[in-house]
Design a protein around this motif. Structure first.
Motif, PDB file in Angstrom:
ATOM      1  N   THR A  63       2.451   9.127  -6.184  1.00 18.37           N
ATOM      2  CA  THR A  63       2.975  10.452  -5.869  1.00 18.37           C
ATOM      3  C   THR A  63       4.150  10.799  -6.775  1.00 18.37           C
ATOM      4  OG1 THR A  63       2.311  10.143  -3.563  1.00 18.37           O
ATOM      5  CG2 THR A  63       3.862  11.916  -4.023  1.00 18.37           C
ATOM      6  N   LEU A  64       5.014   9.812  -7.040  1.00 23.47           N
ATOM      7  CA  LEU A  64       6.144  10.044  -7.937  1.00 23.47           C
ATOM      8  C   LEU A  64       5.664  10.321  -9.358  1.00 23.47           C
ATOM      9  CD1 LEU A  64       8.747   7.378  -6.754  1.00 23.47           C
ATOM     10  CD2 LEU A  64       8.806   9.858  -6.435  1.00 23.47           C
ATOM     11  N   ALA A  65       4.617   9.618  -9.775  1.00 28.01           N
ATOM     12  CA  ALA A  65       4.072   9.877 -11.111  1.00 28.01           C
ATOM     13  C   ALA A  65       3.579  11.313 -11.214  1.00 28.01           C
ATOM     14  CB  ALA A  65       2.936   8.897 -11.409  1.00 28.01           C
ATOM     15  N   GLY A  66       2.889  11.782 -10.152  1.00 29.70           N
ATOM     16  CA  GLY A  66       2.450  13.174 -10.137  1.00 29.70           C
ATOM     17  C   GLY A  66       3.627  14.130 -10.174  1.00 29.70           C
ATOM     18  N   SER A  67       4.717  13.783  -9.454  1.00 31.81           N
ATOM     19  CA  SER A  67       5.900  14.632  -9.457  1.00 31.81           C
ATOM     20  C   SER A  67       6.535  14.682 -10.838  1.00 31.81           C
ATOM     21  CB  SER A  67       6.910  14.117  -8.421  1.00 31.81           C
ATOM     22  OG  SER A  67       6.349  14.145  -7.127  1.00 31.81           O
ATOM     23  N   LEU A  68       6.580  13.540 -11.508  1.00 29.81           N
ATOM     24  CA  LEU A  68       7.153  13.517 -12.859  1.00 29.81           C
ATOM     25  C   LEU A  68       6.326  14.371 -13.822  1.00 29.81           C
ATOM     26  CD1 LEU A  68       8.171   9.746 -13.166  1.00 29.81           C
ATOM     27  CD2 LEU A  68       9.670  11.715 -12.823  1.00 29.81           C
ATOM     28  N   PHE A  69       5.000  14.297 -13.681  1.00 27.25           N
ATOM     29  CA  PHE A  69       4.150  15.151 -14.513  1.00 27.25           C
ATOM     30  C   PHE A  69       4.457  16.627 -14.241  1.00 27.25           C
ATOM     31  CE2 PHE A  69       0.692  11.658 -14.503  1.00 27.25           C
ATOM     32  CZ  PHE A  69       1.363  10.995 -15.521  1.00 27.25           C
ATOM     33  N   GLY A  70       4.717  16.929 -12.953  1.00 23.61           N
ATOM     34  CA  GLY A  70       5.039  18.310 -12.626  1.00 23.61           C
ATOM     35  C   GLY A  70       6.400  18.728 -13.140  1.00 23.61           C
ATOM     36  N   LEU A  71       7.388  17.817 -13.081  1.00 21.03           N
ATOM     37  CA  LEU A  71       8.736  18.142 -13.548  1.00 21.03           C
ATOM     38  C   LEU A  71       8.771  18.400 -15.051  1.00 21.03           C
ATOM     39  CD1 LEU A  71      10.897  15.590 -11.487  1.00 21.03           C
ATOM     40  CD2 LEU A  71      10.826  18.077 -11.218  1.00 21.03           C
ATOM     41  N   LEU A 115      -5.125  14.715 -10.840  1.00 19.20           N
ATOM     42  CA  LEU A 115      -5.866  13.474 -10.627  1.00 19.20           C
ATOM     43  C   LEU A 115      -5.019  12.442  -9.892  1.00 19.20           C
ATOM     44  CD1 LEU A 115      -8.341  11.688 -11.113  1.00 19.20           C
ATOM     45  CD2 LEU A 115      -7.372  11.078 -13.345  1.00 19.20           C
ATOM     46  N   VAL A 116      -3.781  12.285 -10.355  1.00 17.29           N
ATOM     47  CA  VAL A 116      -2.910  11.276  -9.738  1.00 17.29           C
ATOM     48  C   VAL A 116      -2.613  11.630  -8.286  1.00 17.29           C
ATOM     49  CG1 VAL A 116      -0.572  10.327  -9.778  1.00 17.29           C
ATOM     50  CG2 VAL A 116      -1.875  10.488 -11.891  1.00 17.29           C
ATOM     51  N   GLN A 117      -2.390  12.907  -7.999  1.00 12.08           N
ATOM     52  CA  GLN A 117      -2.102  13.297  -6.621  1.00 12.08           C
ATOM     53  C   GLN A 117      -3.316  13.089  -5.711  1.00 12.08           C
ATOM     54  OE1 GLN A 117      -0.602  17.309  -7.023  1.00 12.08           O
ATOM     55  NE2 GLN A 117       1.519  16.597  -7.201  1.00 12.08           N
ATOM     56  N   ALA A 118      -4.530  13.294  -6.246  1.00 11.22           N
ATOM     57  CA  ALA A 118      -5.731  13.045  -5.448  1.00 11.22           C
ATOM     58  C   ALA A 118      -5.854  11.564  -5.110  1.00 11.22           C
ATOM     59  CB  ALA A 118      -6.966  13.526  -6.202  1.00 11.22           C
ATOM     60  N   VAL A 119      -5.637  10.709  -6.121  1.00 12.57           N
ATOM     61  CA  VAL A 119      -5.694   9.270  -5.880  1.00 12.57           C
ATOM     62  C   VAL A 119      -4.598   8.847  -4.902  1.00 12.57           C
ATOM     63  CG1 VAL A 119      -5.515   6.990  -6.936  1.00 12.57           C
ATOM     64  CG2 VAL A 119      -6.758   8.811  -8.112  1.00 12.57           C
ATOM     65  N   ALA A 120      -3.394   9.414  -5.077  1.00 12.91           N
ATOM     66  CA  ALA A 120      -2.281   9.073  -4.186  1.00 12.91           C
ATOM     67  C   ALA A 120      -2.605   9.467  -2.750  1.00 12.91           C
ATOM     68  CB  ALA A 120      -1.006   9.770  -4.649  1.00 12.91           C
ATOM     69  N   GLY A 121      -3.247  10.621  -2.561  1.00 11.22           N
ATOM     70  CA  GLY A 121      -3.611  11.051  -1.223  1.00 11.22           C
ATOM     71  C   GLY A 121      -4.573  10.080  -0.559  1.00 11.22           C
ATOM     72  N   PHE A 122      -5.547   9.575  -1.322  1.00  6.27           N
ATOM     73  CA  PHE A 122      -6.499   8.611  -0.763  1.00  6.27           C
ATOM     74  C   PHE A 122      -5.805   7.293  -0.429  1.00  6.27           C
ATOM     75  CE2 PHE A 122      -9.212   4.915  -1.684  1.00  6.27           C
ATOM     76  CZ  PHE A 122     -10.108   5.033  -0.632  1.00  6.27           C
ATOM     77  N   VAL A 123      -4.989   6.818  -1.372  1.00  3.72           N
ATOM     78  CA  VAL A 123      -4.292   5.546  -1.133  1.00  3.72           C
ATOM     79  C   VAL A 123      -3.386   5.652   0.089  1.00  3.72           C
ATOM     80  CG1 VAL A 123      -2.593   3.927  -2.087  1.00  3.72           C
ATOM     81  CG2 VAL A 123      -4.401   4.846  -3.550  1.00  3.72           C
ATOM     82  N   ARG A 136       0.835  -1.202   0.000  1.00  5.46           N
ATOM     83  CA  ARG A 136       0.000   0.000   0.000  1.00  5.46           C
ATOM     84  C   ARG A 136       0.873   1.257   0.000  1.00  5.46           C
ATOM     85  NH1 ARG A 136      -2.541  -3.450   3.753  1.00  5.46           N
ATOM     86  NH2 ARG A 136      -4.577  -4.185   3.086  1.00  5.46           N
ATOM     87  N   ILE A 137       1.915   1.250   0.810  1.00  2.00           N
ATOM     88  CA  ILE A 137       2.819   2.401   0.854  1.00  2.00           C
ATOM     89  C   ILE A 137       3.497   2.572  -0.501  1.00  2.00           C
ATOM     90  CG2 ILE A 137       4.893   3.342   1.907  1.00  2.00           C
ATOM     91  CD1 ILE A 137       2.571   3.450   3.770  1.00  2.00           C
ATOM     92  N   ALA A 138       3.933   1.443  -1.114  1.00  2.65           N
ATOM     93  CA  ALA A 138       4.605   1.516  -2.409  1.00  2.65           C
ATOM     94  C   ALA A 138       3.672   2.063  -3.486  1.00  2.65           C
ATOM     95  CB  ALA A 138       5.118   0.140  -2.809  1.00  2.65           C
ATOM     96  N   ALA A 139       2.399   1.665  -3.442  1.00  2.00           N
ATOM     97  CA  ALA A 139       1.435   2.171  -4.428  1.00  2.00           C
ATOM     98  C   ALA A 139       1.247   3.675  -4.273  1.00  2.00           C
ATOM     99  CB  ALA A 139       0.106   1.448  -4.275  1.00  2.00           C
ATOM    100  N   ALA A 140       1.132   4.137  -3.024  1.00  2.00           N
ATOM    101  CA  ALA A 140       0.970   5.575  -2.789  1.00  2.00           C
ATOM    102  C   ALA A 140       2.213   6.336  -3.228  1.00  2.00           C
ATOM    103  CB  ALA A 140       0.685   5.827  -1.314  1.00  2.00           C
ATOM    104  N   VAL A 141       3.381   5.789  -2.920  1.00  2.00           N
ATOM    105  CA  VAL A 141       4.628   6.446  -3.317  1.00  2.00           C
ATOM    106  C   VAL A 141       4.743   6.493  -4.841  1.00  2.00           C
ATOM    107  CG1 VAL A 141       7.140   6.210  -3.309  1.00  2.00           C
ATOM    108  CG2 VAL A 141       5.848   5.912  -1.188  1.00  2.00           C
ATOM    109  N   ALA A 142       4.392   5.380  -5.519  1.00  2.00           N
ATOM    110  CA  ALA A 142       4.476   5.341  -6.990  1.00  2.00           C
ATOM    111  C   ALA A 142       3.549   6.377  -7.624  1.00  2.00           C
ATOM    112  CB  ALA A 142       4.126   3.939  -7.487  1.00  2.00           C
TER     113      ALA A 142
END
Length: 591
Positions: free
Chosen positions: A25-33, A68-76, A17-23
């Motif tokens: 969140t990282l995807a959202g960060s990559l979109f931001g970068l 969208l990804v950050q919202a899902v990551a926050g819930f997970v 679960r932690i790995a899914a949330a981290v993944a």
């Protein structure tokens, strides 16, 4: 206690679960970068007169995808945090209910409850938010740093110096947060302990007009928790601004230095805009790292307190290897029914020594035998060791020396569950659980039938209580059975023990709170039960002692005499003195 290994232990079983949330969140960060690079391309395309519609569409798409990804990551991540808190609480409950009795003698009930409630929730931020912030912050920071170095190494050095200075100022802050957080958790635990102390004896508190004193005592702990909490909040408040100032200061310095470099032709405007955007994006991973460090320090006190409990020994259900002396084995086998002689005693103490503090033994070489049928009374002055004998028989403690045999077998060679299944135990204060009468009666025998319940209710003279309760057996009894009289609670405790059909029933002052009518009814029940199993009764009342088939007299942790009432009146001066004090002996008893 080191936080690293302890934190990994808490995360065990939740890593997916932690790995899914981290993944996510990282995807959202990559979109931001990627977004500042697209902005740079749009600026360059505008200057060169090239079309940039596709780039704008891609930029908008990345922005929406990031949200969208950050919202899902926050819930997970929040769900993972709740799973972690649930796992910690279940583990703590399992551990607390199995702690050895010496541990329970040491820790306050309210403090233990606080560790399972308040402390476990405090770990949510450490285990979930802190872990995710640390991983995503470090990775996001690494990605942003790589792009910044690629865009302009000189400006990056300026940013690195300012951020390092900001981090350096937080080192003493983070150290202070750990001590403040631990103090806050300990004060909260003491508050819970003092509140449990007062509420569990509320009638005594009010009868002694001690409400104000108890309020002051509990208030002192509340104020201590407040002071530690304020200190933690004060230190925590410095973390966010420090990270923000580091980023804002970097932005201003880069704007100044970068503007000069653009004016001299050392850099392009597009590169400067992209660099400035990346600095604004740098605020998120830097803040994540700082907040992760803050969460770890704030929650370290709770982590320490929980691991302190989890490190305590618990009861196991496995037999203890005991090398019995050859003489003991021969005695045990010689008394079994296999040889045609009388069966082994249901319970036997052989030269048992025990002390809650090994330097001050409570029992000193106690030896006695209980037959498999009959009523045995255990008498002695206060502190003579009667309750300790019951505690040893139930394996709440193990003897320091000597042997305790159940059906001819050393109880340490039996599973605790197997040993306790053969014993019924009625404590002197006769606890009644929150719940219905039926739930209390069937607590030790959940499979009991309606006929079994009816038989025990009649046997313990509870029929009148069942009739008067609004819902009969399904009526709630209130917290700790507060709606019942002392005698009713005692009879319920006796009925609960009898319903499990034990081979040996241990009764600690079973008639202490009974009126003469109910005492006579219980004496009759004891007489009936003694025909089917053995009863060991710690008793002070004449009726209970006189009716016993055998009496074991304890004096300062030793067996002073064994016999029936009339026999002991003749040959035991100590028993005669007890009988006189309790008004047990007739007026013409021997001097």
């Amino acid at each position: 206690m080191r936080n690293g290994p302890a934190l990994l232990d808490l995360l065990r079983g939740h890593h997916r679960r932690i790995a899914a949330a981290v993944a996510l969140t990282l995807a959202g960060s990559l979109f931001g970068l990627a977004q500042p690079l697209l902005v740079r391309n749009i600026i360059e395309a505008t200057g060169a007169g090239r079309p940039f519609t596709a780039t704008v569409i891609m930029l908008v798409s990345l922005f929406a995808a990031q949200a969208l990804v950050q919202a899902v990551a926050g819930f997970v991540l929040a769900r993972a945090g709740e799973h972690i808190v649930l796992g910690i609480r279940l583990n703590l409950v399992h551990h607390l209910l199995r702690l050895t009795m010496p541990c329970h003698d040491t820790y306050r009930v309210g403090d233990l409850i606080s560790r399972a409630g308040t402390d476990s929730f405090a770990l949510r931020r450490l285990a979930a938010d802190g872990c995710a912030d640390a991983v995503t912050g470090v990775i996001g920071l690494g990605g942003a740093v790589a792009v910044l170095i690629w865009l302009d190494p000189v400006l990056f050095l300026v940013v690195a110096v300012l951020v390092a200075v900001g981090l350096g100022t937080l080192v003493p802050v983070l150290r202070g947060m750990r001590q403040a957080a631990l103090g806050s958790q300990q004060a909260t635990g003491e508050l819970a302990g003092d509140l449990d102390r007062a509420l569990s004896a509320l009638r005594t508190v009010r009868a002694n007009r001690a409400e104000h004193r108890e309020t002051q005592r509990i208030g002192a702990q509340a104020r201590a928790a407040y002071e530690h909490g304020v200190r933690t909040a004060r230190l925590s408040a410095a973390v966010g601004p420090a990270s923000q100032l580091a980023v804002d200061g970097s932005f201003l310095v880069v704007l100044l230095v970068g503007g000069v470099r653009v004016s001299t032709g050392a850099s392009s405007l597009a590169d400067l805009v992209a660099f400035l955007l990346y600095i604004s994006y740098l605020a998120v991973p830097i803040s994540s790292v700082f907040q992760a460090l803050s969460a770890i320090q704030e929650s370290s006190g709770a982590l320490h307190r929980i691991n302190e409990i989890l490190a305590l020994p618990i009861e196991t259900d496995e037999p203890v290897p005991v090398a019995a002396p050859a003489s003991a084995v021969s005695r045990s086998t010689s008394s079994t029914s296999a040889t045609g002689r009388e069966p082994a005693p249901v319970l036997e103490f052989r030269d048992v020594w025990f002390g809650y503090d090994t330097r001050q033994p409570v029992l000193r070489g106690v030896s006695f035998r209980l037959p498999d049928r009959g009523h045995i009374a255990l008498v002695g002055g206060s502190g003579s060791g009667k309750s300790t004998i019951f505690a040893l028989a139930e394996r709440f403690y193990d003897p320091d020396r000597g042997e305790i045999l159940l059906d001819g077998v050393d109880i340490r060679k039996l599973r605790r569950s197997e040993c306790r299944a053969k014993l019924g135990f009625v404590e002197q204060h006769s606890p009644v659980f929150h719940g219905t009468l039926r739930e209390n009666l069937t607590y030790g025998a959940p499979e009991a039938t309606a006929d079994d319940l009816g038989r025990i209710v009649a046997l313990t003279n509870l029929e009148d209580l069942v009739r008067r309760l609004p819902d009969g057996l399904d009526s709630p009894l209130g917290e700790r059975g507060i709606r019942l009289s002392g005698g009713q609670r005692q009879r319920i405790a006796v009925a609960r023990a009898l319903l499990a059909r034990p081979a040996l029933l241990l009764l600690d002052e079973p008639t202490a709170h009974l009126d003469p009518v109910n005492e006579a009814a219980l004496r009759q029940a004891i007489e009936q039960v003694s025909r089917d199993c053995a009863l060991l009764v710690a008793a002070h009342r004449f009726s209970t002692v006189r009716d016993a088939n055998q009496i074991v007299v304890l004096d300062e942790g030793r067996v002073a005499a064994v016999g029936d009432h009339e026999d002991l009146l003749v040959r035991s001066p100590y028993y005669r003195r007890l009988a006189s004090e309790w008004r047990l002996a007739p007026s013409n008893s021997p001097p």
